[in-house]
Design a protein around this motif. Structure first.
Motif, mmCIF file in Angstrom:
data_model
loop_
_atom_site.group_PDB
_atom_site.id
_atom_site.type_symbol
_atom_site.label_atom_id
_atom_site.label_comp_id
_atom_site.label_asym_id
_atom_site.label_seq_id
_atom_site.Cartn_x
_atom_site.Cartn_y
_atom_site.Cartn_z
ATOM 1 N N ALA A 71 1.749 -5.121 -10.685
ATOM 2 C CA ALA A 71 2.220 -6.497 -10.851
ATOM 3 C C ALA A 71 2.258 -7.217 -9.509
ATOM 4 C CB ALA A 71 3.607 -6.504 -11.491
ATOM 5 N N LEU A 72 2.684 -6.536 -8.449
ATOM 6 C CA LEU A 72 2.745 -7.159 -7.126
ATOM 7 C C LEU A 72 1.342 -7.437 -6.586
ATOM 8 C CD1 LEU A 72 5.646 -5.059 -5.531
ATOM 9 C CD2 LEU A 72 5.780 -7.360 -6.538
ATOM 10 N N HIS A 73 0.414 -6.492 -6.792
ATOM 11 C CA HIS A 73 -0.974 -6.700 -6.355
ATOM 12 C C HIS A 73 -1.628 -7.869 -7.088
ATOM 13 C CE1 HIS A 73 -1.998 -3.545 -3.504
ATOM 14 N NE2 HIS A 73 -1.287 -2.680 -4.220
ATOM 15 N N ALA A 74 -1.203 -8.136 -8.312
ATOM 16 C CA ALA A 74 -1.826 -9.184 -9.132
ATOM 17 C C ALA A 74 -1.378 -10.589 -8.740
ATOM 18 C CB ALA A 74 -1.511 -8.943 -10.605
ATOM 19 N N ILE A 75 -0.372 -10.717 -7.883
ATOM 20 C CA ILE A 75 0.095 -12.052 -7.473
ATOM 21 C C ILE A 75 -0.963 -12.709 -6.612
ATOM 22 C CG2 ILE A 75 1.835 -13.325 -6.173
ATOM 23 C CD1 ILE A 75 3.805 -11.058 -6.868
ATOM 24 N N GLU A 76 -1.352 -13.906 -6.990
ATOM 25 C CA GLU A 76 -2.365 -14.641 -6.240
ATOM 26 C C GLU A 76 -1.863 -14.919 -4.825
ATOM 27 O OE1 GLU A 76 -4.856 -18.824 -6.482
ATOM 28 O OE2 GLU A 76 -3.888 -18.036 -8.276
ATOM 29 N N GLY A 77 -2.691 -14.592 -3.835
ATOM 30 C CA GLY A 77 -2.335 -14.807 -2.436
ATOM 31 C C GLY A 77 -1.818 -13.563 -1.740
ATOM 32 N N ILE A 78 -1.554 -12.500 -2.494
ATOM 33 C CA ILE A 78 -1.080 -11.249 -1.896
ATOM 34 C C ILE A 78 -2.263 -10.299 -1.735
ATOM 35 C CG2 ILE A 78 0.345 -9.187 -2.246
ATOM 36 C CD1 ILE A 78 1.921 -11.647 -1.400
ATOM 37 N N GLU A 79 -2.455 -9.848 -0.498
ATOM 38 C CA GLU A 79 -3.577 -8.966 -0.191
ATOM 39 C C GLU A 79 -3.168 -7.495 -0.162
ATOM 40 O OE1 GLU A 79 -7.012 -9.500 2.910
ATOM 41 O OE2 GLU A 79 -5.162 -8.903 3.944
ATOM 42 N N GLY A 80 -1.943 -7.220 0.300
ATOM 43 C CA GLY A 80 -1.521 -5.836 0.431
ATOM 44 C C GLY A 80 -0.089 -5.630 -0.020
ATOM 45 N N VAL A 81 0.177 -4.476 -0.602
ATOM 46 C CA VAL A 81 1.517 -4.107 -1.069
ATOM 47 C C VAL A 81 1.788 -2.691 -0.564
ATOM 48 C CG1 VAL A 81 2.939 -3.618 -3.078
ATOM 49 C CG2 VAL A 81 1.332 -5.532 -3.136
ATOM 50 N N GLU A 82 2.924 -2.512 0.101
ATOM 51 C CA GLU A 82 3.263 -1.187 0.613
ATOM 52 C C GLU A 82 4.735 -0.890 0.358
ATOM 53 O OE1 GLU A 82 3.276 1.369 4.762
ATOM 54 O OE2 GLU A 82 2.759 -0.743 4.840
ATOM 55 N N CYS A 83 4.994 0.253 -0.222
ATOM 56 C CA CYS A 83 6.372 0.720 -0.408
ATOM 57 C C CYS A 83 6.823 1.291 0.928
ATOM 58 C CB CYS A 83 6.465 1.770 -1.509
ATOM 59 S SG CYS A 83 8.147 2.334 -1.797
ATOM 60 N N VAL A 84 7.870 0.696 1.510
ATOM 61 C CA VAL A 84 8.321 1.113 2.830
ATOM 62 C C VAL A 84 9.624 1.918 2.799
ATOM 63 C CG1 VAL A 84 7.098 -0.711 4.057
ATOM 64 C CG2 VAL A 84 9.408 -1.135 3.218
ATOM 65 N N SER A 85 10.320 1.917 1.647
ATOM 66 C CA SER A 85 11.530 2.728 1.533
ATOM 67 C C SER A 85 11.886 2.966 0.070
ATOM 68 C CB SER A 85 12.717 2.048 2.238
ATOM 69 O OG SER A 85 13.074 0.857 1.570
ATOM 70 N N GLN A 86 12.518 4.111 -0.181
ATOM 71 C CA GLN A 86 13.009 4.451 -1.514
ATOM 72 C C GLN A 86 14.290 5.258 -1.361
ATOM 73 O OE1 GLN A 86 10.034 6.697 -3.609
ATOM 74 N NE2 GLN A 86 9.253 4.872 -4.625
#
Length: 89
Positions: A71-86
């Protein structure tokens, strides 16, 4: 039913992307079982900014993490998505 608090960095395609508009759109694209906790716009380099977003994730659905990332990758204008903490909550 456990819960996870996860932090993601969302990288825009360019410096021309309206990050406030993307933040406003985030709640509407999240899959079931995911709640937006917080957002912050942070500098990356040379005028480029990114969105730090925190989510509360109900992990009773084993595929909720991949649904969120899709869902985050599908947002127009977003090129990269990275999980930085859990963290298990």
């Amino acid at each position: 039913m456990g819960q996870i608090v996860a932090g993601y960095d969302l990288m825009p395609e360019s410096t021309d992307i309206d990050l406030e508009a993307i933040i406003a759109k985030l709640p509407s694209v999240l899959p079931a079982g995911v709640k937006l906790l917080e957002t912050k716009i942070a500098p990356v380099a040379f005028g480029l900014m990114k969105i730090n977003a925190g989510f509360l994730i109900d992990d009773s659905d084993e595929s909720v993490g991949s649904k969120l990332e899709s869902a985050l990758h599908a947002i127009e204008g977003i090129e990269g998505v990275e999980c930085v903490s859990q963290t298990v909550y």
